[in-house]
Design a protein around this motif. Structure first.
Motif, short mmCIF file in Angstrom:
data_model
loop_
_atom_site.label_atom_id
_atom_site.label_comp_id
_atom_site.label_asym_id
_atom_site.label_seq_id
_atom_site.Cartn_x
_atom_site.Cartn_y
_atom_site.Cartn_z
N UNK A 107 0.84 -1.20 0.00
CA UNK A 107 0.00 0.00 0.00
C UNK A 107 0.87 1.26 0.00
N UNK A 108 0.34 2.32 -0.53
CA UNK A 108 1.06 3.59 -0.52
C UNK A 108 1.33 4.00 0.92
N UNK A 109 2.43 4.70 1.10
CA UNK A 109 2.81 5.13 2.45
C UNK A 109 1.75 6.01 3.10
N UNK A 110 1.05 6.79 2.28
CA UNK A 110 0.05 7.70 2.84
C UNK A 110 -1.34 7.08 2.90
N UNK A 111 -1.45 5.78 2.58
CA UNK A 111 -2.75 5.11 2.64
C UNK A 111 -3.22 5.04 4.09
N UNK A 112 -4.54 5.21 4.27
CA UNK A 112 -5.08 5.09 5.62
C UNK A 112 -4.97 3.66 6.09
N UNK A 113 -4.77 3.51 7.40
CA UNK A 113 -4.61 2.19 7.98
C UNK A 113 -5.53 2.05 9.19
N UNK A 114 -5.85 0.81 9.47
CA UNK A 114 -6.64 0.50 10.66
C UNK A 114 -5.83 0.89 11.89
N UNK A 115 -6.46 1.61 12.80
CA UNK A 115 -5.76 2.03 14.02
C UNK A 115 -5.59 0.91 15.02
N UNK A 116 -6.21 -0.25 14.77
CA UNK A 116 -6.06 -1.38 15.68
C UNK A 116 -5.02 -2.39 15.19
N UNK A 117 -5.04 -2.69 13.88
CA UNK A 117 -4.14 -3.74 13.38
C UNK A 117 -3.18 -3.26 12.30
N UNK A 118 -3.30 -2.01 11.86
CA UNK A 118 -2.44 -1.39 10.85
C UNK A 118 -2.68 -1.90 9.43
N UNK A 119 -3.73 -2.66 9.19
CA UNK A 119 -4.05 -3.09 7.83
C UNK A 119 -4.55 -1.89 7.02
N UNK A 120 -4.27 -1.84 5.72
CA UNK A 120 -4.82 -0.76 4.89
C UNK A 120 -6.35 -0.81 4.93
N UNK A 121 -6.97 0.36 4.87
CA UNK A 121 -8.44 0.42 4.88
C UNK A 121 -8.93 1.14 3.63
N UNK A 122 -10.09 0.73 3.10
CA UNK A 122 -10.65 1.43 1.93
C UNK A 122 -11.22 2.78 2.36
N UNK A 123 -11.55 3.59 1.39
CA UNK A 123 -12.08 4.93 1.67
C UNK A 123 -13.37 4.88 2.49
N UNK A 124 -14.19 3.85 2.29
CA UNK A 124 -15.48 3.77 2.98
C UNK A 124 -15.41 2.91 4.24
N UNK A 125 -14.26 2.93 4.92
CA UNK A 125 -14.09 2.10 6.11
C UNK A 125 -14.93 2.62 7.29
N UNK A 126 -15.10 1.78 8.29
CA UNK A 126 -15.85 2.13 9.49
C UNK A 126 -14.94 2.83 10.49
N UNK A 127 -15.56 3.43 11.48
CA UNK A 127 -14.83 4.10 12.56
C UNK A 127 -15.29 3.57 13.90
N UNK A 128 -14.36 3.63 14.86
CA UNK A 128 -14.64 3.30 16.25
C UNK A 128 -14.44 4.56 17.07
N UNK A 129 -15.19 4.68 18.15
CA UNK A 129 -14.95 5.76 19.11
C UNK A 129 -14.23 5.15 20.29
N UNK A 130 -13.04 5.66 20.57
CA UNK A 130 -12.30 5.26 21.77
C UNK A 130 -12.88 6.14 22.88
#
Length: 196
Positions: free
Chosen positions: A18-41
């Motif tokens: 994945x591109x270096x600036x690609x968004x990643x999951x804040x829990x597991x660091x996997x790349x996420x698509x543009x329409x990914x879900x969010x969690x509230x900490x």
């Protein structure tokens, strides 16, 4: 290793990184698509990006012992809601109810969102006038209101939409009154909200 597992590993190895600036999951660091879900900490009220597998872990309310809450997708346009009793000093604000019965109002500005506690009696009166507000998921959904310059935009939205709106205000605000860029940008933000 089974043949199926080996095939999966080989497919992953063949995928371009994945591109270096690609968004990643804040829990597991996997790349996420543009329409990914969010969690509230919940302890820091921070919005986290979540890949599909991680977001599925928090579908049930009790998951994560309350530390993480999956932010819903629901967006619903409402008829005008009388917000004057809530003590809103501005025409652009969002209201987040919490499980303990408190409600925090937030209004965006050039430095972020200011917030204050809403009088519980005033919120109760508002919910009586608009019973759909009683369905807000505590901490992760909000009443979003825009009555600036005669607009009548009232929505039930996920809190991540509210934080995106705050980011628009921070990015576009100029001078003391917001300048010429912030209001057209907010009009675009509200025009892009669609019911889900």
């Amino acid at each position: 290793m089974s043949p199926g597992a080996l095939a999966r590993v080989m497919r992953r190895a063949a995928e371009p990184p994945p591109a270096e600036d690609a968004e990643r999951c804040d829990l597991c660091a996997a790349p996420v698509p543009a329409d990914h879900r969010h969690l509230l900490e919940t302890t820091g009220e921070q919005v986290l990006c979540a890949c599909r597998p991680c977001s599925l872990l928090f579908v049930r309310e009790a998951a994560g012992a309350g530390r993480y809450r999956l932010i819903p997708h629901r967006r619903r346009r409402l008829a005008p809601v009388p917000t004057a009793p809530l003590g809103v000093p501005v025409g652009l604000a969002f209201f987040v109810p919490y499980a303990d019965g408190s409600v925090r109002a937030h209004y965006p500005g050039p430095a972020g969102a200011a917030r204050w506690e809403v009088d519980p009696g005033a919120w109760h009166e508002t919910v009586e006038r608009c019973p759909e507000l009683a369905t807000l998921a505590a901490g992760v959904e909000a009443l979003l209101v825009n009555t600036v310059q005669g607009r009548e935009q009232h929505w039930i939205v996920p809190v991540d939409d509210c934080f995106r709106m705050v980011a628009v205000v921070r990015r576009e605000w100029r001078g003391l009154s917001g300048g010429s860029r912030v209001w057209p940008a907010l009009d675009r933000f509200f025009a892009e909200l669609t019911e889900q």
